[in-house]
Design a protein around this motif. Sequence first.
Motif, PDB file in Angstrom:
ATOM      1  N   PHE A  19      -0.497  -1.569   9.525  1.00  0.00           N
ATOM      2  CA  PHE A  19       0.149  -0.986   8.349  1.00  0.00           C
ATOM      3  C   PHE A  19      -0.885  -0.130   7.612  1.00  0.00           C
ATOM      4  CE2 PHE A  19       1.929  -0.700   4.134  1.00  0.00           C
ATOM      5  CZ  PHE A  19       3.312  -0.717   4.325  1.00  0.00           C
ATOM      6  N   PRO A  20      -0.584   1.137   7.329  1.00  0.00           N
ATOM      7  CA  PRO A  20      -1.607   2.073   6.826  1.00  0.00           C
ATOM      8  C   PRO A  20      -2.391   1.591   5.616  1.00  0.00           C
ATOM      9  CG  PRO A  20       0.367   3.275   7.421  1.00  0.00           C
ATOM     10  CD  PRO A  20       0.705   1.807   7.546  1.00  0.00           C
ATOM     11  N   LEU A  21      -1.723   0.950   4.660  1.00  0.00           N
ATOM     12  CA  LEU A  21      -2.421   0.526   3.454  1.00  0.00           C
ATOM     13  C   LEU A  21      -3.451  -0.566   3.738  1.00  0.00           C
ATOM     14  CD1 LEU A  21      -2.776   0.773   0.394  1.00  0.00           C
ATOM     15  CD2 LEU A  21      -0.921  -0.892   0.108  1.00  0.00           C
ATOM     16  N   LEU A  22      -3.285  -1.286   4.838  1.00  0.00           N
ATOM     17  CA  LEU A  22      -4.195  -2.380   5.150  1.00  0.00           C
ATOM     18  C   LEU A  22      -5.483  -1.901   5.827  1.00  0.00           C
ATOM     19  CD1 LEU A  22      -1.683  -5.091   6.423  1.00  0.00           C
ATOM     20  CD2 LEU A  22      -2.614  -4.781   4.113  1.00  0.00           C
ATOM     21  N   LYS A  23      -5.457  -0.705   6.399  1.00  0.00           N
ATOM     22  CA  LYS A  23      -6.633  -0.229   7.141  1.00  0.00           C
ATOM     23  C   LYS A  23      -7.911  -0.203   6.307  1.00  0.00           C
ATOM     24  CE  LYS A  23      -4.098   2.399  10.618  1.00  0.00           C
ATOM     25  NZ  LYS A  23      -3.831   3.727  11.226  1.00  0.00           N
TER      26      LYS A  23
END
Length: 357
Positions: A19-23
């Motif tokens: 999930f992009p925000l977790l990167k």
Amino acid sequence: MKLYYPKSHYDKSSRGQLFPLLKPFIKGDDFTDAQRIQVYGVSEKDFEFTDKLEEADLVILTMAWNYYLKTNKENLAVDFVKNCAIFNKKVVAVTVGDFGVKVPSFNNLVLLRSGGYKSKFKVNEYTIPPFIEDPLKKYYDTKKVYLRPYEMKAVVGFCGQANLSRLNAVKEIVKTTLRNLKYHFRISKNEPQQILSTSYLRASVLNVLQNSDAVTTNFILRNKYRAGVTKNKDFHSTTLEFYDNLKNSPYIVCVRGAGNFSIRFYEALAMGRIPVFINTDCSLPLDNTISWKKHVVWVEYNDRHKVAQKVKQFHEALTEDDFIKLQKDNRNLWKSKLTLKGFYKSLIDNNIISLRN
């Protein structure tokens, strides 16, 4: 707002589908917040996470739904969403890639997707932008827009793949048809696409503009995606030509690619340019808070043969001051709402991802 995600779902070997925000937050222990800000433009102070599901205001599904399908773990995702419903928690999931995948519907599931067809979106589906590096900083070592002066005729740019070959168009149509058949025969869960040749569509729009006296064109046409370059793409001469074309053209033609969205659309905004947007039943991010038609030349698919006139009318309606301001506004729009931090802050702060009734 406190965010929770199931850490046990993380698969390092498939980090591209995280999930992009977790990167920015799932990194090694020696990764500092200063590095996080430099690389991702996000600080640990911008978002609050909790390790307890019951404390969360919003839950994130750790990996893209594509991952759970590809690894035969869809039941893991489904069971997690159902469990969150018991605790009255909303779950935000994402799909990645050019084509959407079939995702089951749940009352507590919000789905973010890059493409798809607006008319077919389910109630709780939203568009997510591609999170690109800042091209002004990366290629020109600046954060200031190169402001183009107002000219009597609009200058329209494009650098990329376009092909008027009917044989190539047939090949693309056959490829799309076969892909759609796999979906209908339940061989694949990739959602079906509109039957058309996107490279021919793009070329036909460019051809209309080139043959019109209403605008000035600045086109660099390629036969292949990224001119066929596969190595060292970011700083290859063809990539630099691409961004110079954006730099030198206030209006940029943006037509869908294999998926029903255009990365060039966001690259143009990041450069402070005005997209000439061909709407093929597209969904744009934050369309309930952004008045997109004020930022782009909006051309419906059925009006694509009128694209030159649409650009002319849009351009002539602007004063010189309006024209300069729009370039600045489009850059600011990208920076404030279409970057990783800006987009998710907008979703959360404006309560956009709350479930619709």
